[in-house]
Write a protein that holds these residues in place. Structure first.
Motif, PDB file in Angstrom:
ATOM      1  N   ASN A   1      31.271  54.466  23.749  1.00 22.17           N
ATOM      2  CA  ASN A   1      30.453  54.355  24.954  1.00 22.17           C
ATOM      3  C   ASN A   1      31.190  54.931  26.156  1.00 22.17           C
ATOM      4  OD1 ASN A   1      27.930  53.194  24.344  1.00 22.17           O
ATOM      5  ND2 ASN A   1      28.832  51.163  24.130  1.00 22.17           N
ATOM      6  N   ILE A   2      30.432  55.296  27.162  1.00 20.36           N
ATOM      7  CA  ILE A   2      30.992  55.815  28.406  1.00 20.36           C
ATOM      8  C   ILE A   2      31.112  54.670  29.409  1.00 20.36           C
ATOM      9  CG2 ILE A   2      30.729  57.488  30.269  1.00 20.36           C
ATOM     10  CD1 ILE A   2      28.683  58.931  28.401  1.00 20.36           C
ATOM     11  N   LEU A   3      32.264  54.567  30.022  1.00 23.90           N
ATOM     12  CA  LEU A   3      32.453  53.590  31.089  1.00 23.90           C
ATOM     13  C   LEU A   3      32.749  54.331  32.377  1.00 23.90           C
ATOM     14  CD1 LEU A   3      32.728  50.618  31.959  1.00 23.90           C
ATOM     15  CD2 LEU A   3      35.166  50.791  31.461  1.00 23.90           C
ATOM     16  N   GLU A   4      31.980  54.035  33.416  1.00 26.10           N
ATOM     17  CA  GLU A   4      32.236  54.645  34.716  1.00 26.10           C
ATOM     18  C   GLU A   4      33.399  53.903  35.371  1.00 26.10           C
ATOM     19  OE1 GLU A   4      28.745  56.783  36.727  1.00 26.10           O
ATOM     20  OE2 GLU A   4      28.036  54.756  36.384  1.00 26.10           O
ATOM     21  N   LEU A   5      34.567  54.505  35.264  1.00 31.59           N
ATOM     22  CA  LEU A   5      35.775  53.865  35.771  1.00 31.59           C
ATOM     23  C   LEU A   5      35.967  54.172  37.250  1.00 31.59           C
ATOM     24  CD1 LEU A   5      38.217  54.503  32.810  1.00 31.59           C
ATOM     25  CD2 LEU A   5      37.185  52.351  33.488  1.00 31.59           C
ATOM     26  N   ASP A   6      36.049  53.136  38.017  1.00 35.74           N
ATOM     27  CA  ASP A   6      36.273  53.252  39.454  1.00 35.74           C
ATOM     28  C   ASP A   6      37.356  52.248  39.801  1.00 35.74           C
ATOM     29  OD1 ASP A   6      36.263  53.185  42.191  1.00 35.74           O
ATOM     30  OD2 ASP A   6      34.095  53.159  42.403  1.00 35.74           O
ATOM     31  N   ASP A   7      38.532  52.743  40.155  1.00 33.87           N
ATOM     32  CA  ASP A   7      39.659  51.856  40.427  1.00 33.87           C
ATOM     33  C   ASP A   7      39.388  50.894  41.577  1.00 33.87           C
ATOM     34  OD1 ASP A   7      41.155  52.868  38.354  1.00 33.87           O
ATOM     35  OD2 ASP A   7      42.147  54.385  39.593  1.00 33.87           O
ATOM     36  N   SER A   8      38.391  51.207  42.389  1.00 42.31           N
ATOM     37  CA  SER A   8      38.074  50.302  43.500  1.00 42.31           C
ATOM     38  C   SER A   8      37.528  48.973  42.995  1.00 42.31           C
ATOM     39  CB  SER A   8      37.058  50.954  44.440  1.00 42.31           C
ATOM     40  OG  SER A   8      35.792  51.093  43.809  1.00 42.31           O
ATOM     41  N   HIS A   9      37.030  48.946  41.739  1.00 41.47           N
ATOM     42  CA  HIS A   9      36.512  47.692  41.183  1.00 41.47           C
ATOM     43  C   HIS A   9      37.632  46.772  40.699  1.00 41.47           C
ATOM     44  CE1 HIS A   9      32.441  49.007  41.507  1.00 41.47           C
ATOM     45  NE2 HIS A   9      32.545  49.945  40.604  1.00 41.47           N
ATOM     46  N   PHE A  10      38.820  47.338  40.473  1.00 37.81           N
ATOM     47  CA  PHE A  10      39.895  46.547  39.878  1.00 37.81           C
ATOM     48  C   PHE A  10      40.589  45.683  40.923  1.00 37.81           C
ATOM     49  CE2 PHE A  10      44.250  45.816  38.421  1.00 37.81           C
ATOM     50  CZ  PHE A  10      44.016  45.290  37.161  1.00 37.81           C
ATOM     51  N   ARG A  11      40.746  44.412  40.585  1.00 35.87           N
ATOM     52  CA  ARG A  11      41.500  43.491  41.456  1.00 35.87           C
ATOM     53  C   ARG A  11      42.402  42.638  40.579  1.00 35.87           C
ATOM     54  NH1 ARG A  11      40.703  38.214  43.245  1.00 35.87           N
ATOM     55  NH2 ARG A  11      38.550  38.107  42.458  1.00 35.87           N
ATOM     56  N   LEU A  12      43.700  42.791  40.771  1.00 39.96           N
ATOM     57  CA  LEU A  12      44.652  41.985  40.012  1.00 39.96           C
ATOM     58  C   LEU A  12      44.778  40.620  40.666  1.00 39.96           C
ATOM     59  CD1 LEU A  12      46.621  41.849  37.647  1.00 39.96           C
ATOM     60  CD2 LEU A  12      48.406  42.699  39.191  1.00 39.96           C
ATOM     61  N   ARG A  13      44.334  39.601  39.959  1.00 36.27           N
ATOM     62  CA  ARG A  13      44.406  38.249  40.489  1.00 36.27           C
ATOM     63  C   ARG A  13      45.842  37.742  40.466  1.00 36.27           C
ATOM     64  NH1 ARG A  13      39.710  40.603  39.124  1.00 36.27           N
ATOM     65  NH2 ARG A  13      37.848  39.345  39.482  1.00 36.27           N
ATOM     66  N   GLU A  14      46.330  37.260  41.605  1.00 35.80           N
ATOM     67  CA  GLU A  14      47.670  36.678  41.639  1.00 35.80           C
ATOM     68  C   GLU A  14      47.709  35.397  40.807  1.00 35.80           C
ATOM     69  OE1 GLU A  14      50.395  38.003  42.854  1.00 35.80           O
ATOM     70  OE2 GLU A  14      49.165  39.758  43.355  1.00 35.80           O
ATOM     71  N   LYS A  15      46.566  34.732  40.753  1.00 33.98           N
ATOM     72  CA  LYS A  15      46.453  33.522  39.951  1.00 33.98           C
ATOM     73  C   LYS A  15      45.054  33.479  39.344  1.00 33.98           C
ATOM     74  CE  LYS A  15      46.362  28.480  40.220  1.00 33.98           C
ATOM     75  NZ  LYS A  15      46.401  27.303  41.123  1.00 33.98           N
ATOM     76  N   LEU A  16      44.977  33.180  38.051  1.00 33.65           N
ATOM     77  CA  LEU A  16      43.682  33.006  37.415  1.00 33.65           C
ATOM     78  C   LEU A  16      43.178  31.599  37.696  1.00 33.65           C
ATOM     79  CD1 LEU A  16      44.039  34.669  33.883  1.00 33.65           C
ATOM     80  CD2 LEU A  16      42.929  35.581  35.916  1.00 33.65           C
ATOM     81  N   ASN A  17      42.044  31.538  38.368  1.00 33.93           N
ATOM     82  CA  ASN A  17      41.404  30.256  38.636  1.00 33.93           C
ATOM     83  C   ASN A  17      40.349  29.985  37.561  1.00 33.93           C
ATOM     84  OD1 ASN A  17      42.704  29.482  41.190  1.00 33.93           O
ATOM     85  ND2 ASN A  17      41.741  31.350  41.961  1.00 33.93           N
ATOM     86  N   PRO A  18      39.933  28.734  37.390  1.00 37.84           N
ATOM     87  CA  PRO A  18      38.961  28.406  36.338  1.00 37.84           C
ATOM     88  C   PRO A  18      37.535  28.804  36.718  1.00 37.84           C
ATOM     89  CG  PRO A  18      39.530  26.424  37.541  1.00 37.84           C
ATOM     90  CD  PRO A  18      40.421  27.521  38.084  1.00 37.84           C
ATOM     91  N   ASN A  19      37.383  30.069  37.072  1.00 39.84           N
ATOM     92  CA  ASN A  19      36.072  30.606  37.434  1.00 39.84           C
ATOM     93  C   ASN A  19      35.615  31.533  36.303  1.00 39.84           C
ATOM     94  OD1 ASN A  19      36.173  29.309  39.957  1.00 39.84           O
ATOM     95  ND2 ASN A  19      37.357  30.994  40.811  1.00 39.84           N
ATOM     96  N   TYR A  20      34.728  31.029  35.460  1.00 35.45           N
ATOM     97  CA  TYR A  20      34.300  31.746  34.265  1.00 35.45           C
ATOM     98  C   TYR A  20      32.933  32.390  34.493  1.00 35.45           C
ATOM     99  CZ  TYR A  20      37.902  28.674  32.310  1.00 35.45           C
ATOM    100  OH  TYR A  20      39.074  28.009  32.066  1.00 35.45           O
ATOM    101  N   ILE A  21      32.704  33.495  33.772  1.00 34.00           N
ATOM    102  CA  ILE A  21      31.432  34.191  33.910  1.00 34.00           C
ATOM    103  C   ILE A  21      31.012  34.750  32.554  1.00 34.00           C
ATOM    104  CG2 ILE A  21      32.503  36.417  34.479  1.00 34.00           C
ATOM    105  CD1 ILE A  21      30.176  36.901  36.453  1.00 34.00           C
ATOM    106  N   CYS A  22      29.711  34.800  32.326  1.00 35.29           N
ATOM    107  CA  CYS A  22      29.143  35.447  31.139  1.00 35.29           C
ATOM    108  C   CYS A  22      28.045  36.386  31.611  1.00 35.29           C
ATOM    109  CB  CYS A  22      28.576  34.410  30.166  1.00 35.29           C
ATOM    110  SG  CYS A  22      27.725  35.145  28.747  1.00 35.29           S
ATOM    111  N   THR A  23      28.081  37.626  31.138  1.00 33.76           N
ATOM    112  CA  THR A  23      27.105  38.616  31.595  1.00 33.76           C
ATOM    113  C   THR A  23      26.182  39.069  30.463  1.00 33.76           C
ATOM    114  OG1 THR A  23      28.655  40.443  31.165  1.00 33.76           O
ATOM    115  CG2 THR A  23      28.691  39.468  33.368  1.00 33.76           C
TER     116      THR A  23
END
Length: 335
Positions: free
Chosen positions: A143-165
């Protein structure tokens, strides 16, 4: 080059349609003509599809069919019949994690149409093994992924915020996520869970969340594909629990946004997510193991961060620039 993309198309919903939208845009940006022929229609109107495709497809050089199992195989049937009659170059991409059971159940149907294309494309080694089993020709292009580095955010700490898409359909087994989240909340009451999208199981999932007494849970309803990264940015860990799957772009999008991916170990997923390397995998429908992985991520922050960075490094494989040469060859066009 004029390419007609033939599929069951729903705008801005991801999945096969999302891939078709990306491909159409990439081809258009490079000066080619790319249009969509939608085979999704009411039953009676489907009877007219071959005639409509014959009329609208005459001016195109390539029919690029995108199909999957069951009713999702309809684009293959119509596209191959009309494409051969018109003498078009036929390229077919097979999507979907249910290919093995569908091929086993309908081997003559599958062989009849998949041996009458010029090129068959599979998205992963998982589907490649199924094509090999049935003696069908194929090449592998992901598959093709539209890679945009602006979307990337390195979390300093992983919080218990879960998501399902994932869509709210039976095969995505979202009840497993709800049961796991119940276990997580007993140890981490502040944990949150956001469920994007809708589907035939949407109300049943709301009912189950209420029965389990879940807190801090959000059902967003249908979300435009353009808004996915906004929701991913507000989360830290992506959960996916399908019982069958092929090559879910939702996992790649999460990696691209800097989330830790936790997924069931089914279908093509282990070919794209390596356990404890670029994500975490658990046995299908095992909510207890999923809950343990969800909690592990919170108490092993450095290890989790290394996994996130490794995943970001690996997804460059899905860039258009690394895919188009193979695709152009399939089209009979120099890259």
């Amino acid at each position: 080059m004029k390419v007609l993309l033939i599929c069951n198309y729903k705008p801005r919903v991801g999945g096969i349609s999302g891939q078709v939208e990306i491909l159409q845009k990439k081809l258009s940006n490079e000066g080619h003509t790319a249009e969509v022929f939608n085979t999704k229609a009411p039953i009676l109107r489907r009877l007219t599809l071959p005639f409509r495709l014959k009329a609208s497809g005459k001016s195109f050089d390539v029919f690029h069919i995108h199909c999957c199992s069951h009713w999702g195989f309809l684009p293959a049937i119509i596209g191959v019949i009309v494409g051969r009659k018109l003498g078009k170059r036929i390229v077919l991409t097979y999507h979907g994690g249910g290919g093995e059971s569908f091929f086993d159940k309908h081997p003559k149907l599958v062989r009849h149409f998949l041996t009458r294309t010029d090129t068959n494309i599979v998205l992963s080694e998982f589907l490649a093994q199924i094509f090999k089993k049935h003696g069908l020709p194929y090449i592998t292009i992901p598959n093709i992924l539209e890679l945009d580095d602006s979307h990337f955010r390195l979390r300093e700490k992983l919080n218990p915020n879960y998501i399902c898409t994932r869509a709210h359909e039976t095969l995505y087994n979202i009840p497993c996520i709800l049961r796991a989240f119940k276990q997580v909340q007993t140890q981490c009451p502040e944990a949150t869970l956001t469920l994007l999208g809708d589907g035939s199981e949407h109300q049943n999932l709301i009912n189950l969340a209420e029965e389990l007494g879940l807190q801090n849970i959000t059902f967003t309803g249908k979300v435009d594909n353009n808004e996915i990264y906004h929701h991913l940015d507000n989360a830290d860990i992506l959960l996916s629990s399908p019982t069958i799957d092929n090559m879910p772009v939702s996992l790649l999008e999460a990696m691209n946004a800097g989330l830790l991916v936790i997924s069931s170990n089914v279908g093509g997923v282990p070919y794209m997510v390596k356990d404890n390397n670029s994500g975490l995998l658990f046995k299908s429908d095992n909510d207890e193991e999923l809950a343990r992985k969800m909690l592990w991520a919170l108490t092993n922050q450095n290890e989790a961060k290394n996994i996130i960075l490794k995943a970001k490094e690996n997804i460059s494989h899905y860039r258009w620039e690394n895919i188009k040469e193979q695709l152009y060859t399939a089209y009979g066009l120099p890259a």
